[in-house]
Scaffold this motif. Structure first.
Motif, PDB file in Angstrom:
ATOM      1  N   LEU A  41       8.982 -10.709  -1.821  1.00  0.00           N
ATOM      2  CA  LEU A  41       9.848  -9.926  -0.949  1.00  0.00           C
ATOM      3  C   LEU A  41      11.066  -9.433  -1.712  1.00  0.00           C
ATOM      4  CD1 LEU A  41      10.611  -8.881   1.871  1.00  0.00           C
ATOM      5  CD2 LEU A  41      11.705 -11.105   2.276  1.00  0.00           C
ATOM      6  N   HIS A  42      11.696 -10.317  -2.469  1.00  0.00           N
ATOM      7  CA  HIS A  42      12.870  -9.930  -3.254  1.00  0.00           C
ATOM      8  C   HIS A  42      12.519  -8.826  -4.246  1.00  0.00           C
ATOM      9  CE1 HIS A  42      15.716 -10.248  -6.632  1.00  0.00           C
ATOM     10  NE2 HIS A  42      16.600 -10.411  -5.656  1.00  0.00           N
ATOM     11  N   ASP A  43      11.388  -8.971  -4.927  1.00  0.00           N
ATOM     12  CA  ASP A  43      10.956  -7.954  -5.896  1.00  0.00           C
ATOM     13  C   ASP A  43      10.767  -6.596  -5.241  1.00  0.00           C
ATOM     14  OD1 ASP A  43      11.031  -9.900  -7.828  1.00  0.00           O
ATOM     15  OD2 ASP A  43       8.850 -10.146  -7.940  1.00  0.00           O
ATOM     16  N   HIS A  44      10.124  -6.568  -4.082  1.00  0.00           N
ATOM     17  CA  HIS A  44       9.853  -5.299  -3.403  1.00  0.00           C
ATOM     18  C   HIS A  44      11.111  -4.679  -2.806  1.00  0.00           C
ATOM     19  CE1 HIS A  44       5.571  -5.016  -3.929  1.00  0.00           C
ATOM     20  NE2 HIS A  44       5.459  -6.290  -3.616  1.00  0.00           N
ATOM     21  N   PRO A 102       0.827  -1.214   0.000  1.00  0.00           N
ATOM     22  CA  PRO A 102       0.000   0.000   0.000  1.00  0.00           C
ATOM     23  C   PRO A 102       0.861   1.265   0.000  1.00  0.00           C
ATOM     24  CG  PRO A 102      -0.766  -1.551   1.657  1.00  0.00           C
ATOM     25  CD  PRO A 102       0.541  -2.078   1.150  1.00  0.00           C
ATOM     26  N   ASP A 103       0.342   2.327  -0.584  1.00  0.00           N
ATOM     27  CA  ASP A 103       1.033   3.619  -0.591  1.00  0.00           C
ATOM     28  C   ASP A 103       1.360   4.042   0.833  1.00  0.00           C
ATOM     29  OD1 ASP A 103       0.910   3.808  -3.338  1.00  0.00           O
ATOM     30  OD2 ASP A 103      -0.937   4.994  -3.328  1.00  0.00           O
ATOM     31  N   GLY A 104       2.541   4.579   1.032  1.00  0.00           N
ATOM     32  CA  GLY A 104       2.947   5.046   2.348  1.00  0.00           C
ATOM     33  C   GLY A 104       3.556   3.963   3.211  1.00  0.00           C
ATOM     34  N   MET A 105       3.629   2.726   2.706  1.00  0.00           N
ATOM     35  CA  MET A 105       4.222   1.631   3.475  1.00  0.00           C
ATOM     36  C   MET A 105       5.435   1.089   2.721  1.00  0.00           C
ATOM     37  SD  MET A 105       0.905  -0.392   4.867  1.00  0.00           S
ATOM     38  CE  MET A 105       1.634  -0.947   6.384  1.00  0.00           C
ATOM     39  N   ARG A 106       6.262   0.319   3.405  1.00  0.00           N
ATOM     40  CA  ARG A 106       7.409  -0.292   2.747  1.00  0.00           C
ATOM     41  C   ARG A 106       7.615  -1.705   3.271  1.00  0.00           C
ATOM     42  NH1 ARG A 106      12.751   0.944   5.580  1.00  0.00           N
ATOM     43  NH2 ARG A 106      12.087   1.503   7.676  1.00  0.00           N
TER      44      ARG A 106
END
Length: 62
Positions: free
Chosen positions: A56-59, A5-9
């Motif tokens: 996870l790797h992609d992000h 989501p926007d604003g999260m990492r």
């Protein structure tokens, strides 16, 4: 699949204290519940660990 989501990492957890587990408990009865049987059949051959590791790797590589 899920996205962030926007604003999260996404932050990788190195050696988490507990490994996440998902379980399904079914009553030992005949006939089996149709929905529970369908869930088992749909997920039996999934490799969710690999799928989540790739996500996870992609992000993290962005």
């Amino acid at each position: 699949m899920f996205g962030v989501p926007d604003g999260m990492r996404v932050v990788a957890m190195e050696h988490p204290a507990r490994a996440p587990r998902v379980r399904l408990v079914m009553a030992d009865r005949t006939p089996e519940l149709v929905l529970a049987r369908a869930l088992l059949e749909a997920t039996r051959d999934l490799d969710l660990r690999d799928t989540f590791d790739r996500m996870l790797h992609d992000h993290l590589s962005r």
